[in-house]
Design an enzyme around this catalytic site. Structure first.
Site, PDB file in Angstrom:
ATOM      1  N   GLU A   1     -16.040  -1.632  14.637  1.00  7.90           N
ATOM      2  CA  GLU A   1     -15.618  -2.867  15.310  1.00  7.90           C
ATOM      3  C   GLU A   1     -15.468  -2.702  16.816  1.00  7.90           C
ATOM      4  O   GLU A   1     -15.586  -3.669  17.565  1.00  7.90           O
ATOM      5  CB  GLU A   1     -14.267  -3.337  14.734  1.00  7.90           C
ATOM      6  CG  GLU A   1     -14.352  -3.789  13.295  1.00  7.90           C
ATOM      7  CD  GLU A   1     -12.973  -3.985  12.659  1.00  7.90           C
ATOM      8  OE1 GLU A   1     -12.003  -4.223  13.394  1.00  7.90           O
ATOM      9  OE2 GLU A   1     -12.877  -3.873  11.424  1.00  7.90           O
TER      10      GLU A   1
ATOM     11  N   GLY B   1     -11.850   7.116   7.606  1.00 10.88           N
ATOM     12  CA  GLY B   1     -12.712   7.264   6.423  1.00 10.88           C
ATOM     13  C   GLY B   1     -13.904   6.354   6.622  1.00 10.88           C
ATOM     14  O   GLY B   1     -13.768   5.279   7.198  1.00 10.88           O
TER      15      GLY B   1
ATOM     16  N   ASN C   1       0.871  -1.173   0.000  1.00 11.25           N
ATOM     17  CA  ASN C   1       0.000   0.000   0.000  1.00 11.25           C
ATOM     18  C   ASN C   1       0.906   1.219   0.000  1.00 11.25           C
ATOM     19  O   ASN C   1       1.459   1.598   1.027  1.00 11.25           O
ATOM     20  CB  ASN C   1      -0.908  -0.024   1.236  1.00 11.25           C
ATOM     21  CG  ASN C   1      -1.917   1.124   1.239  1.00 11.25           C
ATOM     22  OD1 ASN C   1      -1.848   2.034   0.417  1.00 11.25           O
ATOM     23  ND2 ASN C   1      -2.840   1.074   2.181  1.00 11.25           N
TER      24      ASN C   1
ATOM     25  N   ARG D   1     -13.210  14.597   7.072  1.00 11.49           N
ATOM     26  CA  ARG D   1     -13.980  14.914   5.857  1.00 11.49           C
ATOM     27  C   ARG D   1     -15.444  15.187   6.211  1.00 11.49           C
ATOM     28  O   ARG D   1     -16.017  14.485   7.046  1.00 11.49           O
ATOM     29  CB  ARG D   1     -13.898  13.756   4.866  1.00 11.49           C
ATOM     30  CG  ARG D   1     -12.596  13.722   4.075  1.00 11.49           C
ATOM     31  CD  ARG D   1     -12.467  12.465   3.237  1.00 11.49           C
ATOM     32  NE  ARG D   1     -11.547  11.520   3.850  1.00 11.49           N
ATOM     33  CZ  ARG D   1     -11.436  10.237   3.518  1.00 11.49           C
ATOM     34  NH1 ARG D   1     -12.210   9.732   2.583  1.00 11.49           N
ATOM     35  NH2 ARG D   1     -10.574   9.458   4.131  1.00 11.49           N
TER      36      ARG D   1
HETATM   37  P1  AMP Z   1      -9.738   3.028  11.058  1.00 12.08           P
HETATM   38  O1  AMP Z   1      -9.622   4.154  10.073  1.00 12.08           O
HETATM   39  O2  AMP Z   1     -10.591   1.903  10.582  1.00 12.08           O
HETATM   40  O3  AMP Z   1      -8.414   2.574  11.595  1.00 12.08           O
HETATM   41  O4  AMP Z   1     -10.516   3.644  12.331  1.00 12.08           O
HETATM   42  C1  AMP Z   1      -9.970   4.679  13.076  1.00 12.08           C
HETATM   43  C2  AMP Z   1     -11.056   5.285  13.953  1.00 12.08           C
HETATM   44  O5  AMP Z   1     -11.559   4.287  14.856  1.00 12.08           O
HETATM   45  C3  AMP Z   1     -10.557   6.437  14.838  1.00 12.08           C
HETATM   46  O6  AMP Z   1     -11.497   7.504  14.817  1.00 12.08           O
HETATM   47  C4  AMP Z   1     -10.539   5.808  16.218  1.00 12.08           C
HETATM   48  O7  AMP Z   1     -10.746   6.775  17.217  1.00 12.08           O
HETATM   49  C5  AMP Z   1     -11.713   4.875  16.136  1.00 12.08           C
HETATM   50  N1  AMP Z   1     -11.693   3.881  17.209  1.00 12.08           N
HETATM   51  C6  AMP Z   1     -10.827   2.864  17.413  1.00 12.08           C
HETATM   52  N2  AMP Z   1     -11.129   2.219  18.565  1.00 12.08           N
HETATM   53  C7  AMP Z   1     -12.201   2.849  19.101  1.00 12.08           C
HETATM   54  C8  AMP Z   1     -12.993   2.684  20.276  1.00 12.08           C
HETATM   55  N3  AMP Z   1     -12.734   1.707  21.156  1.00 12.08           N
HETATM   56  N4  AMP Z   1     -14.013   3.531  20.479  1.00 12.08           N
HETATM   57  C9  AMP Z   1     -14.289   4.526  19.607  1.00 12.08           C
HETATM   58  N5  AMP Z   1     -13.600   4.730  18.490  1.00 12.08           N
HETATM   59  C10 AMP Z   1     -12.559   3.912  18.231  1.00 12.08           C
END
Ligand code: AMP
Length: 373
Positions: A309, A189, A7, A218
């Site tokens: 998740e 995103g 990537n 965004r």
């Molecule tokens: P990703 O782009 O899929 O890696 O997701 C990142 C986002 O997931 C960020 O805004 C993180 O703050 C959020 N995130 C990860 N773990 C948690 C959690 N336990 N509670 C709330 N948001 C989370």
């Protein structure tokens, strides 16, 4: 069989060596600040040599290289083995993703030099959504202008939506071909997709990944008149771009792009953060309702990515008030922490709600492995 997944960003190379049979990551790493003082390498070509060094004897086990490519335009509807013609095709649609495609191409060129004897496969973020009917992909603007500039809904996160839909079908124990699904990819995103029988029929991102849900930085959907208003007020295009892409979403509303900060602030009584969460959830419900109508029925809503998740309270907030559509959560199942794909609705719920961890690297590896046999 092992696939090397690349990537490549404008100044970074993220990589994983994935065993597609065991689904295990053999090795993973990241090169950063390419071409910058103190960075990991002078450019992508030099970076790829560093990566090869790190791979050591594992390099010999690579059966194929899978490249994440953001935009495939209307040309690429599935993963393809990369040759010079494919490189030219990715170049031809680069105007649609000027930040991403040239960076992806730099990684492809460097990796083909470093590993010339194995097939390289391009896996496109847009490809899965190429099945959308014209009614969903067409913007109601002048057709000649749209054709001249390639303006239509393409959609993104396709690799993730497709992967998650497949896993959801396995968890439900039903063939994907028989299922009507709404996948909510909620991370930094974010996008929603309506998936009918394994085919994407609508998705919330558009010509670019700026449309749709409220994201980390965004804006998601705004009246296009907002752009005209700002430009007429004298803001340069680059400034409007930065406002909508980099300074909006959770960051713009609540002062942090990280959902953990926003929920913590809302929990501590911050009214801006609480409103940000309300806007975020309102927009998700907007798309759930729309896609229920487009699908003409619904078997499951599937949460994935960082927020989807890991944040039970936000899943509940997103689906609040949708009981009349058959969407309910089992509080105990929803609260459970697990890395496994799972059902979080009650057994007797008319519509299942699932959490399915996404894994774009594994999906790219699987796609490349399938293509090269
Ligand atoms: P990703 O782009 O899929 O890696 O997701 C990142 C986002 O997931 C960020 O805004 C993180 O703050 C959020 N995130 C990860 N773990 C948690 C959690 N336990 N509670 C709330 N948001 C989370």
């Amino acid at each position: 069989m092992r696939v090397f997944v690349v990537n490549s960003g404008s100044s970074s190379i993220k990589y994983q060596l994935v065993d597609v049979v065991t689904e295990q990551v053999v090795l993973a790493g990241l090169l950063e600040r390419l071409g910058q003082p103190g960075g990991d390498a002078a450019d992508h070509v030099a970076g790829m040599r560093v990566v090869l060094d790190r791979l050591g004897s594992d390099a010999a086990s690579i059966a194929a290289v899978g490249h994440r490519v953001v935009h495939g335009g209307s040309i690429f509807t599935a993963p393809v083995v990369i040759d010079d013609e494919v490189v030219a095709g990715i170049e031809a649609v680069s105007a649609l993703a000027p930040l991403h495609n040239p960076a992806n191409l730099a990684g492809i060129r460097a990796a083909r030099l470093a590993l010339p004897d194995v097939p390289h496969v391009a896996v496109f973020d847009t490809a899965f959504h190429q099945t959308m009917p014209a009614a969903a992909s067409t913007y109601a603007i002048d057709r000649a202008i749209a054709a001249e500039y390639g303006i239509r809904r393409y959609g993104f996160h396709g690799t993730s939506h497709q992967f998650v839909a497949g896993r959801a079908a396995a968890v439900l124990g039903r063939p994907l071909e028989s299922l009507k699904l709404i996948v909510l990819h909620l991370g930094n995103g974010s996008s929603a997709a309506a998936i009918d029988g394994g085919r994407s029929i609508d998705t919330s991102m558009g010509l670019t990944p700026l449309a749709g849900l409220v994201m980390g930085t965004r804006s998601g959907d705004v009246d296009p008149g907002v752009l005209l208003h700002l430009e007429r007020a004298g803001l340069p295009v680059a400034e409007v771009d930065a406002i909508l892409n980099s300074r909006s979403g959770l960051l713009g509303l609540a002062g942090s792009a990280d959902m953990r900060d926003v929920t913590a602030a809302a929990g501590a009584g911050d009214a801006d953060a609480d409103l940000a969460l309300d806007v975020w959830a309102h927009r998700i419900r907007h798309y759930v309702g729309a896609y229920l109508a487009q699908l003409g029925g619904l078997d499951a809503v599937v949460f994935t990515a960082g927020i989807g998740e890991n944040a039970p309270d936000l899943r509940a907030r997103a689906l609040a008030g949708l009981q009349h559509l058959g969407l309910t959560l089992d509080a105990e199942r929803n609260a459970e922490r697990s890395r496994a794909p799972r059902i979080i609705s009650p057994d007797d719920a008319p519509v299942a709600v699932l959490v399915v961890p996404t894994n774009e690297e594994l999906a790219i590896a699987q796609a490349a492995a399938t293509l090269v046999g």
